[in-house]
Scaffold this active site. Structure first.
Site, mmCIF file in Angstrom:
data_model
loop_
_atom_site.group_PDB
_atom_site.id
_atom_site.type_symbol
_atom_site.label_atom_id
_atom_site.label_comp_id
_atom_site.label_asym_id
_atom_site.label_seq_id
_atom_site.Cartn_x
_atom_site.Cartn_y
_atom_site.Cartn_z
ATOM 1 C CE LYS A 270 -3.617 -0.120 10.962
ATOM 2 N NZ LYS A 270 -2.334 -1.345 10.938
ATOM 3 N NE ARG A 344 5.616 -2.378 3.515
ATOM 4 C CZ ARG A 344 5.748 -3.466 4.088
ATOM 5 N NH1 ARG A 344 6.193 -4.575 3.374
ATOM 6 N NH2 ARG A 344 5.398 -3.708 5.435
HETATM 7 N N1 BES Z 1 1.095 2.032 10.672
HETATM 8 C C1 BES Z 1 1.169 0.526 10.614
HETATM 9 C C2 BES Z 1 2.314 0.060 11.561
HETATM 10 C C3 BES Z 1 2.305 0.252 13.115
HETATM 11 C C4 BES Z 1 1.666 -0.894 13.920
HETATM 12 C C5 BES Z 1 2.475 1.498 13.588
HETATM 13 C C6 BES Z 1 1.300 -0.607 15.485
HETATM 14 C C7 BES Z 1 2.462 1.773 15.104
HETATM 15 C C8 BES Z 1 1.916 0.813 16.171
HETATM 16 C C9 BES Z 1 1.544 0.154 9.238
HETATM 17 O O1 BES Z 1 1.177 0.734 8.254
HETATM 18 C C10 BES Z 1 0.959 -1.373 9.085
HETATM 19 O O2 BES Z 1 -0.222 -1.492 9.205
HETATM 20 N N2 BES Z 1 1.833 -2.511 8.979
HETATM 21 C C11 BES Z 1 1.333 -3.708 8.680
HETATM 22 C C12 BES Z 1 2.180 -4.275 7.515
HETATM 23 C C13 BES Z 1 1.743 -5.658 7.084
HETATM 24 C C14 BES Z 1 0.393 -5.400 6.493
HETATM 25 C C15 BES Z 1 2.545 -6.112 6.008
HETATM 26 C C16 BES Z 1 1.649 -4.485 9.989
HETATM 27 O O3 BES Z 1 2.848 -4.011 10.704
HETATM 28 O O4 BES Z 1 0.808 -5.170 10.480
HETATM 29 MN MN MN Z 2 -0.958 0.293 7.824
#
Ligand code: BES
Ligand code: MN
Ligand code: ZN
Length: 494
Positions: A270, A344
């Site tokens: 990230k 997931r």
């Molecule tokens: N933990 C994150 C989602 C999240 C984002 C929680 C902001 C709280 C605040 C999750 O693991 C994630 O990174 N999801 C990705 C999925 C994508 C790579 C398909 C996302 O939402 O960008």
């Molecule tokens: Mn994530």
């Protein structure tokens, strides 16, 4: 905070603060305000309301000295808007009194209604409003002050219904605060082993059983997706299964929680701006723990299980890669696409485990997708279920708890986007409808159970306070889950 029921009159209670709610600036519209104004003598209360521009709007707070006309030293009037005269006003009253208390140590609350629901909401409000996360402050930043005790003024302090209301309010309020503190805890201290230890320790105090698996036991069980996410971390994963199983329970609900104590994104790292809040990625686990603890404290006659998969998502030398294929606990193979979609994977193994427990419902809480926040904003959770009755019941419970949810579709048209050319499933589908495709992925592992997924990515953790939700970890989710369980008991009684 000590919260008690008291039959003191508002004139004789010796609290620092005497608190009352109001929906308008008109003292004579509300019997409690009218009586209070009379006791304060002349037009003191009406004048203060006028001079300070108090209108009764939600969250407005008017403080005035009682000048010896009452045993209490101060009077505080809290605006509750259209909730005036309803139990919901008691929660606003408790919340704002707790927030307004700096030097004051004790408060007495005049409830909007002399009933169990008002008692419960006042207790929830007081506990929620007094929450501060101060574990890591030292020296002058160490906490001082705050409300130590609150009396709820009722007509019969021995009424069992009112006592139950107080117990429920305390159980929920404290469970919400436990969830907040877990989310606020820094990820160097709240590791997966620490999270599991906390769950086990708290469970034991309440007669809840807790089983904790370490990495070797997770390997033996075959949770290869949880293990895949854990590969890049130097800290072991944990799998937790808590059970509240009261005698004679005829219903059983299994809650599942995402317990990522930190989500760096893994190799699909990230950017720094998105990573800063990622200690919150175990909020689903925190909610799940809070729910089972509150259910036990309330001695709800319903079996409640908590199933948690916990790990960090890091980019160490052994980290899992895009293109890797792993089998899940139920045997399905999954092709990894984006290592930041780790939640997931952890949930897939946890759901495959949970569905075998024979619950009436399997319900997960997870900070799963940014897409859900794009769809609904940060204060509302996404609710996904193919089961209309379950979804309706849950939305009704949300109405009672005051938390905001919105049902989003489990759109079968999007399911084919999860097809992989090399494995049973790809682990991400279409990015359009990203919250929906994540829910569809989870549903692949829930089997035939009556399943619901709650995406709490938005409301679990906030940059700034909103309504009853504080800045940082909010404990969002606990209140609705408990109301849902209580609703099941009511429907059983019919
Ligand atoms: N933990 C994150 C989602 C999240 C984002 C929680 C902001 C709280 C605040 C999750 O693991 C994630 O990174 N999801 C990705 C999925 C994508 C790579 C398909 C996302 O939402 O960008
Ligand atoms: Mn994530
Ligand atoms: Zn995550």
């Amino acid at each position: 905070m000590r919260i008690s029921l008291s039959t003191d009159s508002f004139r004789t209670t010796k609290a620092d603060f005497l608190a009352v709610s109001a929906g308008t600036a008109h003292v004579d519209k509300d019997p409690a305000l009218t009586a209070l104004a009379k006791s304060m003598g002349g037009t003191a209360l009406a004048d203060a309301i006028k001079d300070e521009g108090f209108t009764g709007k939600v969250g407005q707070v008017l403080k005035l000295q009682a000048h010896g006309r009452l045993a209490a030293r101060w009077v505080i009037v809290v605006g509750v808007g259209k909730d005036a005269g309803k139990p919901a006003a008691a929660r606003l009253l408790g919340h704002h009194v707790a927030k307004a208390s700096q030097r004051q140590r004790s408060a007495a609350l005049i409830l909007p209604v002399d009933d169990a629901e008002s008692v419960r909401q006042a207790a929830e409000g007081l506990l929620g409003g007094s929450y501060r996360y101060d574990t890591y402050f030292t020296g002058s930043r160490k906490p001082k002050g705050g409300l130590k005790s609150a009396e709820l003024l009722v007509s019969d302090a021995k009424d069992p219904a009112l006592k139950d209301g107080l117990l429920a309010g305390r159980a929920v309020g404290e469970a919400v605060n436990v969830a907040r503190t877990l989310v606020n805890a820094p990820p160097n201290d709240l590791t997966p082993p620490a999270l599991a230890d906390f769950a086990a320790t708290e469970a034991e105090k309440l007669g809840v059983s807790a089983m904790v698996w370490d990495k070797a036991q997770i390997e033996e069980a075959g949770m290869h997706l949880l293990l895949a996410v854990n590969r890049g971390s130097s800290i072991e994963p944990r799998f937790v299964h808590m059970k509240w199983e009261p005698e004679g329970a005829t219903r059983k609900v299994v809650f599942v929680g995402k317990g990522l104590t930190f989500d760096s994104g893994g190799l699909c790292l990230k950017p720094a701006k998105s990573m800063i809040d990622m200690k919150c990625d175990m909020a689903g686990a925190a909610i799940t723990i809070g729910v089972v603890l509150a259910a036990a404290r309330m001695k709800l006659p319903i079996a409640v299980h908590a199933v948690i998969g916990s790990t960090e998502n890091m980019g160490g030398a052994d980290a899992y890669r895009p293109g890797d294929i792993f089998p899940s606990l139920d045997g399905k193979t999954v092709e990894i696409i984006n290592t930041d979609a780790e939640g997931r994977l952890v949930l897939a193994d946890a759901l495959a485990y949970a569905r075998e427990l024979g619950g009436d419902y399997v319900i997960d809480h997870a900070t799963l997708t940014g897409a859900c926040m794009v769809a609904l904003g940060q204060w509302r959770a996404g609710l996904f279920s193919a089961d209309d009755e379950l979804a309706e019941r849950y939305l009704q419970a949300a109405g009672a708890s005051g938390e905001a949810y919105w049902r989003l579709p489990m759109d079968e048209e999007l399911r084919p986007t999860l097809k992989s050319p090399v494995a049973d499933l790809k682990h991400t589908g279409s990015a359009y409808g990203g919250a929906v495709t994540a829910a569809l992925f989870l549903s692949e592992f829930a089997g035939k159970s009556r399943f619901m997924h709650l995406d709490v990515a938005g409301p679990s953790f906030l940059d700034s306070a909103h309504g009853f939700l504080p800045q940082g970890g909010t404990g969002f989710g606990v209140g609705t889950a408990i109301r849902f369980l209580e609703g099941l008991l009511e429907s059983q009684a019919d």
